[in-house]
Design a protein around this motif. Structure first.
Motif, PDB file in Angstrom:
ATOM      1  N   LEU A 176    -102.452 -93.235  74.610  1.00  0.00           N
ATOM      2  CA  LEU A 176    -102.555 -93.777  75.961  1.00  0.00           C
ATOM      3  C   LEU A 176    -103.090 -95.191  75.807  1.00  0.00           C
ATOM      4  O   LEU A 176    -104.232 -95.379  75.404  1.00  0.00           O
ATOM      5  N   GLU A 177    -102.240 -96.181  76.086  1.00  0.00           N
ATOM      6  CA  GLU A 177    -102.613 -97.580  75.872  1.00  0.00           C
ATOM      7  C   GLU A 177    -102.372 -98.402  77.126  1.00  0.00           C
ATOM      8  O   GLU A 177    -101.525 -98.068  77.950  1.00  0.00           O
ATOM      9  N   GLY A 178    -103.081 -99.499  77.231  1.00  0.00           N
ATOM     10  CA  GLY A 178    -102.873-100.433  78.328  1.00  0.00           C
ATOM     11  C   GLY A 178    -103.571 -99.979  79.596  1.00  0.00           C
ATOM     12  O   GLY A 178    -104.519 -99.211  79.566  1.00  0.00           O
ATOM     13  N   GLY A 179    -103.073-100.461  80.709  1.00  0.00           N
ATOM     14  CA  GLY A 179    -103.713-100.231  81.998  1.00  0.00           C
ATOM     15  C   GLY A 179    -103.345 -98.924  82.653  1.00  0.00           C
ATOM     16  O   GLY A 179    -103.029 -98.892  83.837  1.00  0.00           O
ATOM     17  N   LEU A 180    -103.391 -97.830  81.904  1.00  0.00           N
ATOM     18  CA  LEU A 180    -103.099 -96.498  82.437  1.00  0.00           C
ATOM     19  C   LEU A 180    -104.324 -95.606  82.322  1.00  0.00           C
ATOM     20  O   LEU A 180    -105.108 -95.751  81.392  1.00  0.00           O
ATOM     21  N   VAL A 198    -100.622 -86.324  84.900  1.00  0.00           N
ATOM     22  CA  VAL A 198    -100.610 -87.250  86.029  1.00  0.00           C
ATOM     23  C   VAL A 198    -101.342 -88.529  85.607  1.00  0.00           C
ATOM     24  O   VAL A 198    -102.486 -88.474  85.160  1.00  0.00           O
ATOM     25  N   PHE A 199    -100.654 -89.658  85.736  1.00  0.00           N
ATOM     26  CA  PHE A 199    -101.189 -90.956  85.326  1.00  0.00           C
ATOM     27  C   PHE A 199    -101.304 -91.887  86.526  1.00  0.00           C
ATOM     28  O   PHE A 199    -100.561 -91.765  87.487  1.00  0.00           O
ATOM     29  N   LYS A 200    -102.231 -92.849  86.422  1.00  0.00           N
ATOM     30  CA  LYS A 200    -102.346 -93.896  87.432  1.00  0.00           C
ATOM     31  C   LYS A 200    -102.297 -95.243  86.736  1.00  0.00           C
ATOM     32  O   LYS A 200    -102.952 -95.439  85.704  1.00  0.00           O
ATOM     33  N   CYS A 201    -101.528 -96.172  87.307  1.00  0.00           N
ATOM     34  CA  CYS A 201    -101.437 -97.535  86.791  1.00  0.00           C
ATOM     35  C   CYS A 201    -102.633 -98.324  87.328  1.00  0.00           C
ATOM     36  O   CYS A 201    -102.808 -98.429  88.543  1.00  0.00           O
ATOM     37  N   LEU A 202    -103.447 -98.855  86.426  1.00  0.00           N
ATOM     38  CA  LEU A 202    -104.670 -99.535  86.841  1.00  0.00           C
ATOM     39  C   LEU A 202    -104.561-101.051  86.867  1.00  0.00           C
ATOM     40  O   LEU A 202    -105.183-101.702  87.695  1.00  0.00           O
ATOM     41  N   GLU A 203    -103.809-101.619  85.932  1.00  0.00           N
ATOM     42  CA  GLU A 203    -103.720-103.077  85.884  1.00  0.00           C
ATOM     43  C   GLU A 203    -102.387-103.497  85.303  1.00  0.00           C
ATOM     44  O   GLU A 203    -101.764-102.745  84.550  1.00  0.00           O
ATOM     45  N   PRO A 204    -101.918-104.706  85.661  1.00  0.00           N
ATOM     46  CA  PRO A 204    -100.612-105.153  85.177  1.00  0.00           C
ATOM     47  C   PRO A 204    -100.619-105.405  83.675  1.00  0.00           C
ATOM     48  O   PRO A 204    -101.655-105.687  83.077  1.00  0.00           O
ATOM     49  N   GLY A 205     -99.440-105.280  83.092  1.00  0.00           N
ATOM     50  CA  GLY A 205     -99.273-105.548  81.667  1.00  0.00           C
ATOM     51  C   GLY A 205     -98.497-104.442  80.982  1.00  0.00           C
ATOM     52  O   GLY A 205     -97.918-103.564  81.617  1.00  0.00           O
ATOM     53  N   GLU A 206     -98.497-104.505  79.649  1.00  0.00           N
ATOM     54  CA  GLU A 206     -97.801-103.513  78.838  1.00  0.00           C
ATOM     55  C   GLU A 206     -98.687-102.293  78.655  1.00  0.00           C
ATOM     56  O   GLU A 206     -99.883-102.420  78.422  1.00  0.00           O
ATOM     57  N   ALA A 207     -98.092-101.121  78.756  1.00  0.00           N
ATOM     58  CA  ALA A 207     -98.809 -99.864  78.544  1.00  0.00           C
ATOM     59  C   ALA A 207     -97.885 -98.927  77.775  1.00  0.00           C
ATOM     60  O   ALA A 207     -96.687 -99.194  77.638  1.00  0.00           O
ATOM     61  N   ALA A 208     -98.440 -97.835  77.270  1.00  0.00           N
ATOM     62  CA  ALA A 208     -97.622 -96.881  76.516  1.00  0.00           C
ATOM     63  C   ALA A 208     -98.281 -95.507  76.517  1.00  0.00           C
ATOM     64  O   ALA A 208     -99.507 -95.391  76.574  1.00  0.00           O
ATOM     65  N   ILE A 209     -97.426 -94.478  76.468  1.00  0.00           N
ATOM     66  CA  ILE A 209     -97.903 -93.111  76.298  1.00  0.00           C
ATOM     67  C   ILE A 209     -97.035 -92.439  75.241  1.00  0.00           C
ATOM     68  O   ILE A 209     -95.892 -92.834  75.010  1.00  0.00           O
TER      69      ILE A 209
END
Length: 187
Positions: free
Chosen positions: A26-30, A55-66
């Motif tokens: 779980l990386e980035g703004g998630l 269940v995930f929530k997007c917290l901040e803009p940018g690149e993320a990954a799961i």
């Protein structure tokens, strides 16, 4: 995906034969909000496959990954890793952090942030909380969300991440205090 958007990822599991999925990256703004299993409505049968949901929530803009991994109870050392699922999180035009009540993006701590954190954490024992970043919200005072790396003070220590929520009242209206500590799953 956009900031504050909530989404669900499902995988089919079969507890009766010992197959399961779990989150390994779980990386980035998630943030992982919840995970569990459920059957399709009206289709529960003993031994039938279930849906495992995350269940995930997007917290901040940018690149993320799961990324997820699959395993069988009969051979738990043989993990099958899925490909990393990249997620691009965009700013949400409907949210403006400059409006009263809006949360700022996460940022590195200033010296004032660090002093505030140390003040409210003074006397806490059982674990060390190392703040990584912070976001703030202006209300009748200021709310803070400190993202921390937590290490337990046990014989075999455990490490995880948590949000330490703090409220700092307006000047001359009281002292700052912790309002909540939320352990982050899968981080």
């Amino acid at each position: 995906m956009k900031v504050n958007e909530i989404f669900t990822v499902e995988r089919e599991v079969s507890p009766s034969i010992g197959t399961n999925y779990f989150l390994v990256r779980l990386e980035g703004g998630l943030a992982l909000l919840e995970e569990g299993t459920r059957s399709e409505p009206g289709e529960y049968r003993i031994g039938a496959p279930l849906k495992k949901y995350f269940v995930f929530k997007c917290l901040e803009p940018g690149e993320a990954a799961i990324q997820f991994a699959f395993f069988r109870a009969s051979s738990p050392d043989d993990l099958l890793y899925e490909e990393v699922l990249p997620i691009q999180i965009e700013k949400n035009a409907d949210l403006d952090s400059t409006l009263p009540g809006g949360w700022s993006p996460r940022r590195p701590l200033t010296e004032e942030d660090r002093k505030l954190f140390e003040t409210v954490m003074k006397g806490w024992c059982g674990a060390t909380y190392d703040p990584i970043c912070v976001s703030s919200q202006i209300v009748a005072g200021t709310n803070y969300r400190f993202t921390c790396k937590v290490t337990t003070a046990t014989e075999i220590s455990k490490t995880y991440h948590a949000i330490v929520a703090v409220f700092e009242p307006l000047p001359n209206e009281g002292k700052p205090y912790i309002t909540d500590i939320i352990r982050l799953l899968g981080v």
